[in-house]
Design an enzyme around this catalytic site. Sequence first.
Site, PDB file in Angstrom:
ATOM      1  CB  CYS A  56      -0.962   0.030   1.244  1.00  0.00           C
ATOM      2  SG  CYS A  56      -2.238   1.236   1.142  1.00  0.00           S
ATOM      3  CB  CYS A  63      -5.237  -0.398   7.628  1.00  0.00           C
ATOM      4  SG  CYS A  63      -4.946  -1.645   6.142  1.00  0.00           S
ATOM      5  CB  CYS A 294     -22.197 -12.710   6.618  1.00  0.00           C
ATOM      6  SG  CYS A 294     -20.626 -12.506   6.125  1.00  0.00           S
ATOM      7  CG  LEU A 297     -16.958 -16.992   0.830  1.00  0.00           C
ATOM      8  CD1 LEU A 297     -17.130 -18.185  -0.116  1.00  0.00           C
ATOM      9  CD2 LEU A 297     -16.776 -17.629   2.290  1.00  0.00           C
ATOM     10  CB  CYS A 308     -15.488 -14.915   9.580  1.00  0.00           C
ATOM     11  SG  CYS A 308     -15.811 -13.410  10.680  1.00  0.00           S
ATOM     12  CG  ASP A 560      29.134 -26.161  36.188  1.00  0.00           C
ATOM     13  OD1 ASP A 560      29.455 -27.318  36.273  1.00  0.00           O
ATOM     14  OD2 ASP A 560      30.148 -25.409  36.258  1.00  0.00           O
TER      15      ASP A 560
END
Length: 592
Positions: A56, A63, A294, A297, A308, A560
């Site tokens: 973008c 975003c 809805c 896809l 979703c 150790d």
Amino acid sequence: MSISAINRHAQPVVDTSARAQARIAQIDTERPFSAALVDSYSRKHDYLRISLTERCNLRCFYCMPSEGIELSPQGKILTNDEVIRLASLFVRSGVTKIRLTGGEPTVRKGIGEIISRLNELKVHGLKSIGMTSNGLAIHRKLPQFIDNGLSHLNLSLDTLDPFKFELMTRRPGHELVLRTLDVALASPTLESVKINVVVVKGLNDHEAVDFVEMTRDKPISVRFIEFMPFTGNKWDKNKMVPSSELLAKIAAVHPSLTRAPDELNDTARSWKIPGFAGTFGFISSMSDHFCASCNRLRITADGQIKVCLFDAKELSLRDTMRAGATDDELLQLIGTAVMGKQEKHVGMEDIDVLTNRPMILIGGVSRPISRSTRNTRAPMTPQFFPIQSPSSLQSLRHMSTSAPPRLTHIDSSGRASMVNVADKMPTQRSATATGRIYIPQVAYELITSPNIPDANADRDSPEARAKAKARGKGDVLTVAQLAAIMGAKRTSDLIPLCHPLALSHISVTLTPEITSGDGDASGSERFSILCSATVSCEGKTGVEMEALTAVSVGTLTVWDMLKAVAGKEMVIGDIKVTRKEGGKSGDFSRES
């Protein structure tokens, strides 16, 4: 005007449910609809969103994470032919609407050709080709896109203030978006022009009335979108403005507003002001979701199908295609994904912002991953094990969509592979890890009082000789601290697939502690050394492994140093990352 008054005013609107059922019945009679696109709640998915790129030319904070994203290698992105093959399969199965998204879809080379080839699918039932764009670079190309078949355009514009535009997008370009809007409105064959406005409280929510004013003379639809949570965007419930609140503000200025008819399966609840050329609406994904209707896809740019927006589960159509699958086998895989779609997404308090992708990598709202997220990458974008041959698709019928995710340090052939971070930008990163070594009381006293001899002890006894041997190795905590620091710097030598990093600071502390014996019937005290390591750097990948290595080496060194007096009784455990900062997966802090 109150909300209840608005709702009473909206009563004359035609019953949307009856209208929707009538439309569905009409579609059913026109052409067959594949069962692969129908989920277990009888929702028909005739709308496909295809992301063409992860890139973008803006950096909108809601975003894209502030540190950017790790882009997939070009070879992992769907080719033009693969995009068209999938689009054709979906259209022949019942999809009537395709929307091109990104990233920013117009930065993809050859997008004009893709639109043109999609236009050829209209003879098979495709009715619209839409695009969601930031409008920054397409005002010259838009007429060509429309000639090639583009029918619907959504422009993302979150503010009418040029200064605030740069604040929200981290780039200039407000004037270019408005120029694209003018070109779109001047095109007589473009069926719809919409403006998407992501509303953030205290930032642009007061501009709602100004955006509505744009609809007075322009035949556009302004859609106010609730701020949604995604990985890295620092979503906060207090920053979200419910659509009902915005509607009340607009109604106070325009009390004559009325409900406008909604398109079938439309995500926006639409309104109109009498005499205005356009409309406005609300996409209330958080406060008033529209899951029941809805029909969407999504295919990501790297070829995963998402059923979703808020569900992290994915299936790789790309890998299946490249394994030689037929269209029928692809459709079977698609059906598996669709049948795994939930009835609705969870409430806003429980949205998965850790394992889901950042919005820019979904499109609309498996690439190599840095070592900094290797422990969280599996859920970041869960994917299924690669399909080695088309015949293995037969097992998908019984596969749960919660199948194990693919490891990030394994290539497609199952061999170990070092993650490629060449394209990543260095950022400030830090991590803290802790661990504990449990020791007996005699060892604890040796550490906390190392130079105080016991006058009553028999110097020739085995215990006295063991203590003397332990003291001869030096200060236990100092030696362990130095060993931990050295271990952090040698992590890439010890862990085969770790990247060598130029560490800027390493801080290690070892603290003797006495705790009550919880769960111990005797109620006796427990003695331990708590090791804490914080590592920081400016690099392309995180330093969780360096912090964990420091703690591991530090506690082993304590072992150790003390094994002469406590070798059979010590226990190392509770090693974990307690905090990290930086990297695309965001900051992390463990409560306990």
